[in-house]
Design a protein around this motif. Structure first.
Motif, PDB file in Angstrom:
ATOM      1  N   SER A  27      37.204  37.427  49.774  1.00  0.00           N
ATOM      2  CA  SER A  27      37.046  36.396  48.747  1.00  0.00           C
ATOM      3  C   SER A  27      36.326  36.976  47.528  1.00  0.00           C
ATOM      4  O   SER A  27      36.627  36.650  46.394  1.00  0.00           O
ATOM      5  N   ALA A  28      35.353  37.893  47.809  1.00  0.00           N
ATOM      6  CA  ALA A  28      34.666  38.533  46.696  1.00  0.00           C
ATOM      7  C   ALA A  28      35.656  39.364  45.882  1.00  0.00           C
ATOM      8  O   ALA A  28      35.643  39.354  44.654  1.00  0.00           O
ATOM      9  N   ALA A  29      36.537  40.063  46.614  1.00  0.00           N
ATOM     10  CA  ALA A  29      37.534  40.878  45.935  1.00  0.00           C
ATOM     11  C   ALA A  29      38.466  39.995  45.112  1.00  0.00           C
ATOM     12  O   ALA A  29      38.794  40.299  43.970  1.00  0.00           O
ATOM     13  N   LEU A  30      38.875  38.866  45.724  1.00  0.00           N
ATOM     14  CA  LEU A  30      39.743  37.929  45.006  1.00  0.00           C
ATOM     15  C   LEU A  30      39.037  37.417  43.763  1.00  0.00           C
ATOM     16  O   LEU A  30      39.618  37.310  42.696  1.00  0.00           O
ATOM     17  N   HIS A  31      37.756  37.128  43.958  1.00  0.00           N
ATOM     18  CA  HIS A  31      36.965  36.608  42.861  1.00  0.00           C
ATOM     19  C   HIS A  31      36.940  37.586  41.699  1.00  0.00           C
ATOM     20  O   HIS A  31      37.109  37.220  40.557  1.00  0.00           O
ATOM     21  N   ALA A  32      36.703  38.855  42.069  1.00  0.00           N
ATOM     22  CA  ALA A  32      36.605  39.870  41.031  1.00  0.00           C
ATOM     23  C   ALA A  32      37.932  40.034  40.307  1.00  0.00           C
ATOM     24  O   ALA A  32      37.980  40.438  39.161  1.00  0.00           O
ATOM     25  N   GLN A  33      39.014  39.703  41.033  1.00  0.00           N
ATOM     26  CA  GLN A  33      40.325  39.865  40.422  1.00  0.00           C
ATOM     27  C   GLN A  33      40.699  38.691  39.523  1.00  0.00           C
ATOM     28  O   GLN A  33      41.714  38.738  38.847  1.00  0.00           O
ATOM     29  N   ASP A  34      39.890  37.640  39.557  1.00  0.00           N
ATOM     30  CA  ASP A  34      40.190  36.488  38.718  1.00  0.00           C
ATOM     31  C   ASP A  34      40.392  36.934  37.275  1.00  0.00           C
ATOM     32  O   ASP A  34      39.660  37.770  36.767  1.00  0.00           O
ATOM     33  N   PRO A  52      40.204  37.081  33.371  1.00  0.00           N
ATOM     34  CA  PRO A  52      39.094  36.687  32.511  1.00  0.00           C
ATOM     35  C   PRO A  52      39.393  35.343  31.841  1.00  0.00           C
ATOM     36  O   PRO A  52      40.547  34.995  31.619  1.00  0.00           O
ATOM     37  N   LEU A  53      38.311  34.601  31.566  1.00  0.00           N
ATOM     38  CA  LEU A  53      38.468  33.348  30.851  1.00  0.00           C
ATOM     39  C   LEU A  53      38.489  33.678  29.357  1.00  0.00           C
ATOM     40  O   LEU A  53      37.574  34.299  28.842  1.00  0.00           O
ATOM     41  N   ARG A  54      39.564  33.274  28.696  1.00  0.00           N
ATOM     42  CA  ARG A  54      39.688  33.585  27.263  1.00  0.00           C
ATOM     43  C   ARG A  54      39.144  32.412  26.457  1.00  0.00           C
ATOM     44  O   ARG A  54      39.648  31.298  26.531  1.00  0.00           O
ATOM     45  N   ASP A  58      25.738  32.336  24.827  1.00  0.00           N
ATOM     46  CA  ASP A  58      24.832  32.387  25.974  1.00  0.00           C
ATOM     47  C   ASP A  58      25.293  31.473  27.107  1.00  0.00           C
ATOM     48  O   ASP A  58      25.296  31.866  28.275  1.00  0.00           O
ATOM     49  N   VAL A  59      25.672  30.242  26.740  1.00  0.00           N
ATOM     50  CA  VAL A  59      26.115  29.298  27.773  1.00  0.00           C
ATOM     51  C   VAL A  59      27.381  29.818  28.444  1.00  0.00           C
ATOM     52  O   VAL A  59      27.504  29.812  29.672  1.00  0.00           O
ATOM     53  N   MET A  60      28.320  30.311  27.633  1.00  0.00           N
ATOM     54  CA  MET A  60      29.589  30.775  28.189  1.00  0.00           C
ATOM     55  C   MET A  60      29.389  31.991  29.092  1.00  0.00           C
ATOM     56  O   MET A  60      30.006  32.096  30.155  1.00  0.00           O
ATOM     57  N   ASN A  61      28.505  32.905  28.684  1.00  0.00           N
ATOM     58  CA  ASN A  61      28.222  34.070  29.532  1.00  0.00           C
ATOM     59  C   ASN A  61      27.646  33.634  30.871  1.00  0.00           C
ATOM     60  O   ASN A  61      28.021  34.164  31.924  1.00  0.00           O
ATOM     61  N   ALA A  62      26.723  32.639  30.817  1.00  0.00           N
ATOM     62  CA  ALA A  62      26.132  32.136  32.060  1.00  0.00           C
ATOM     63  C   ALA A  62      27.204  31.489  32.925  1.00  0.00           C
ATOM     64  O   ALA A  62      27.245  31.679  34.150  1.00  0.00           O
ATOM     65  N   LEU A  63      28.107  30.738  32.295  1.00  0.00           N
ATOM     66  CA  LEU A  63      29.195  30.100  33.045  1.00  0.00           C
ATOM     67  C   LEU A  63      30.096  31.155  33.676  1.00  0.00           C
ATOM     68  O   LEU A  63      30.510  31.030  34.831  1.00  0.00           O
ATOM     69  N   GLU A 108      35.075  37.300  34.059  1.00  0.00           N
ATOM     70  CA  GLU A 108      34.723  37.931  32.798  1.00  0.00           C
ATOM     71  C   GLU A 108      35.092  36.969  31.671  1.00  0.00           C
ATOM     72  O   GLU A 108      36.067  36.230  31.767  1.00  0.00           O
ATOM     73  N   ILE A 109      34.281  36.957  30.623  1.00  0.00           N
ATOM     74  CA  ILE A 109      34.607  36.098  29.482  1.00  0.00           C
ATOM     75  C   ILE A 109      35.147  36.983  28.365  1.00  0.00           C
ATOM     76  O   ILE A 109      34.529  37.976  27.982  1.00  0.00           O
ATOM     77  N   GLN A 110      36.313  36.584  27.855  1.00  0.00           N
ATOM     78  CA  GLN A 110      36.905  37.332  26.743  1.00  0.00           C
ATOM     79  C   GLN A 110      36.823  36.467  25.498  1.00  0.00           C
ATOM     80  O   GLN A 110      37.430  35.401  25.440  1.00  0.00           O
ATOM     81  N   TYR A 111      36.060  36.923  24.516  1.00  0.00           N
ATOM     82  CA  TYR A 111      35.899  36.100  23.318  1.00  0.00           C
ATOM     83  C   TYR A 111      36.957  36.427  22.279  1.00  0.00           C
ATOM     84  O   TYR A 111      37.314  37.581  22.073  1.00  0.00           O
ATOM     85  N   GLN A 112      37.447  35.376  21.644  1.00  0.00           N
ATOM     86  CA  GLN A 112      38.431  35.545  20.568  1.00  0.00           C
ATOM     87  C   GLN A 112      37.929  34.712  19.384  1.00  0.00           C
ATOM     88  O   GLN A 112      37.851  33.493  19.479  1.00  0.00           O
ATOM     89  N   THR A 113      37.559  35.383  18.305  1.00  0.00           N
ATOM     90  CA  THR A 113      37.110  34.627  17.137  1.00  0.00           C
ATOM     91  C   THR A 113      38.257  34.427  16.163  1.00  0.00           C
ATOM     92  O   THR A 113      39.119  35.279  16.003  1.00  0.00           O
ATOM     93  N   ALA A 114      38.247  33.260  15.524  1.00  0.00           N
ATOM     94  CA  ALA A 114      39.251  32.953  14.503  1.00  0.00           C
ATOM     95  C   ALA A 114      38.689  31.835  13.639  1.00  0.00           C
ATOM     96  O   ALA A 114      37.784  31.118  14.065  1.00  0.00           O
ATOM     97  N   ASN A 115      39.237  31.671  12.451  1.00  0.00           N
ATOM     98  CA  ASN A 115      38.830  30.541  11.634  1.00  0.00           C
ATOM     99  C   ASN A 115      39.037  29.260  12.427  1.00  0.00           C
ATOM    100  O   ASN A 115      40.005  29.136  13.173  1.00  0.00           O
ATOM    101  N   PHE A 116      38.151  28.284  12.219  1.00  0.00           N
ATOM    102  CA  PHE A 116      38.187  27.074  13.030  1.00  0.00           C
ATOM    103  C   PHE A 116      39.577  26.430  13.030  1.00  0.00           C
ATOM    104  O   PHE A 116      40.063  25.968  14.055  1.00  0.00           O
TER     105      PHE A 116
END
Lengths: 251, 224
Positions: free
Chosen positions: A17-24, A26-28, A52-57, A64-72
């Motif tokens: 399950s840990a391995a599966l978890h690690a394979q999840d 990334p949240l974009r 900070d909140v997203m990293n904690a989540l 893994e969290i993948q950030y994508q910045t763009a104009n609103f």
């Protein structure tokens, strides 16, 4: 012997399950990178309450969290076209957005706040906006809030992609409307002659929107779970204290 | 606040320089593709090739008649809505597509003008010695037209470099996007955008030098 077998099996299951978890995947996560102090950049580093909140989540979910910045103005298009999974940019839950997207539990409770140039005695609250020019961010919920006022016809609403606080300080518009928290933060931290005008005039709750699809719902549920843990163990509150000196994650 | 925060500006230079290559890549790739497309369009228009000519006219009309930002939104957000597989178009690709199509429409007309500017007697002479249309174009007309078209094409290239500043709306953090985010973090808008403006200016100035050099080279055959 039997317990050994069970132990071994459970360890294998745990590892699997840990391995599966690690394979999840990334949240974009999309954000504007232009909304102080929620999301902004300093010396090439993306920072802010949202980060900070997203990293904690992400840590809580094991993703893994993948950030994508763009104009609103581009963020919801990215969500719609499946290029990001959610938006972390103080997205307020509204009826219209609920028709198109599903929301997580709220993680910020706030109110709409009128802000004027320092020393402006003409506007001392939302009721004084009659006949005035008021700036709001393009695509933000504050324009809709203003239009709900009984004297909405008499307010000249001007929408901005960015820099509305600057134009207010320069006197190009009479006031801007933003959430109280970031307005206070701007006034506290930045050298702009601005002040809060009156109390907040509408409660708002902010949450993460997801696409209303099977994967979207699954991600939403997963995030909700992580959000509850962070709320219960005090992480949310401490991140809020760090940025705002007060807990904005509680109603 | 009242004085320019020079220290902040100097600190920002290396950060923003890191995003200049992407800006140049967007414009550079866009320019090469747009040039190829524009040459094809111009030749089709000048020779009046049936069907292709009409299609080209519609293409030029659309891409010259609508704002670049609208086109970028169409490519990036619109297409995946019709065909979900088109989500594979990332921000960089969509930006290059938009720049290519938008500017090829303008450049096609400027190249066509340059081709029409080549004296008709040259065409007649080439045809009279049995050259094909393709030979005529490649050997006689296009080399002469290039010299005439160069200044206006450089104009479009310069414009294209500045047009890349729209890419952040598609989530592409190029020079302008990086500047916007840095300015949002510091609230030192004037300082941040001055740094960005000077960077664009220096790049364009270098291109102007290149243009000058190319013009001298292409004029060699004409100077006496």
């Amino acid at each position: 012997m039997k317990t050994l077998l069970i132990k071994t099996l459970s360890i294998i299951a745990l590892l699997a399950s840990a391995a599966l978890h690690a394979q999840d995947a990334p949240l974009r996560v999309g954000m504007s990178g232009q909304y102080f102090p929620f999301t902004f950049v300093e010396q090439d580093e993306l920072k802010g309450f949202e980060v900070d909140v997203m990293n904690a989540l992400g840590e809580e979910m094991g993703r893994e969290i993948q950030y994508q910045t763009a104009n609103f103005s581009g963020l919801f298009g990215m969500l719609e076209s499946g290029r990001i999974d959610t938006v972390a940019n103080q997205i307020t839950i509204t009826e219209e957005r609920q028709k198109a997207y599903i929301f997580s539990e709220p993680y910020v409770y706030d109110g709409a706040q009128v802000v004027t140039r320092e020393g402006n005695t003409e506007v001392e609250g939302v009721e004084d906006l009659k006949g005035k020019t008021v700036a709001v961010n393009l695509g933000s919920n504050f324009e809709a809030l203003l239009r709900e006022l009984p004297y909405a016809d008499e307010i000249n609403i001007k929408t901005y992609e960015s820099n509305l606080e600057r134009d207010t300080a320069l006197g190009r518009v009479d006031a801007f409307v933003m959430d109280r928290v970031s307005a206070s933060q701007i006034i506290k931290d930045k050298p702009l002659p601005l002040e809060l005008a009156g109390p907040t005039f509408s409660q708002i709750t902010n949450a993460y929107p997801f696409r209303d699809t099977e994967t979207g719902r699954a991600l939403r549920d997963e995030l909700n779970q992580a959000l509850t843990s962070l709320r219960d163990n005090g992480t949310l509150a401490s991140i809020s204290e760090k940025w705002f000196g007060t807990d904005i994650t509680q109603p | 606040m009242d004085v320019l925060n020079v220290e902040y500006m100097l600190g920002l230079v290396p950060v923003l320089l890191g995003y200049l290559p992407l800006t140049l890549q967007l414009a550079g790739v866009g320019m090469v593709l747009a040039l190829i497309l524009a040459c094809l369009f111009a030749v089709v228009r000048v020779l009046g090739i049936p069907v292709l000519n009409q299609l080209t006219i519609v293409f030029i009309s659309f891409f010259r008649g609508t704002p670049l930002l609208v086109q970028l939104f169409l490519f990036y957000y619109g297409l995946p809505q019709l065909v979900s597989a088109l989500t594979v178009i990332d921000g960089v690709t969509a930006t290059i597509m938009g720049l290519t199509m938008h500017f090829s429409a303008y450049m096609a007309e400027s190249i066509r003008a340059a081709i029409l500017g080549v004296d008709r007697s040259q065409t007649e002479a080439a045809l009279s010695i049995g050259m094909t249309n393709s030979q005529l174009m490649r050997r006689i007309v296009l080399p002469q037209a290039t010299r005439v078209a160069l200044p206006t094409l450089m104009n479009y290239f310069i414009d294209m470099i500045k047009a890349t500043s729209l890419a952040f709306t598609l989530g592409v953090t190029e020079l302008m996007g990086a500047t916007q985010k840095e300015a949002a973090g510091s609230f030192l808008y004037f300082e941040a955008f001055i740094v960005a403006a000077v960077m664009y200016w220096i790049v364009v100035e270098m291109l102007s030098k290149l243009q000058h050099y190319l013009e001298i080279r292409l004029n060699k055959a004409y100077s006496r």
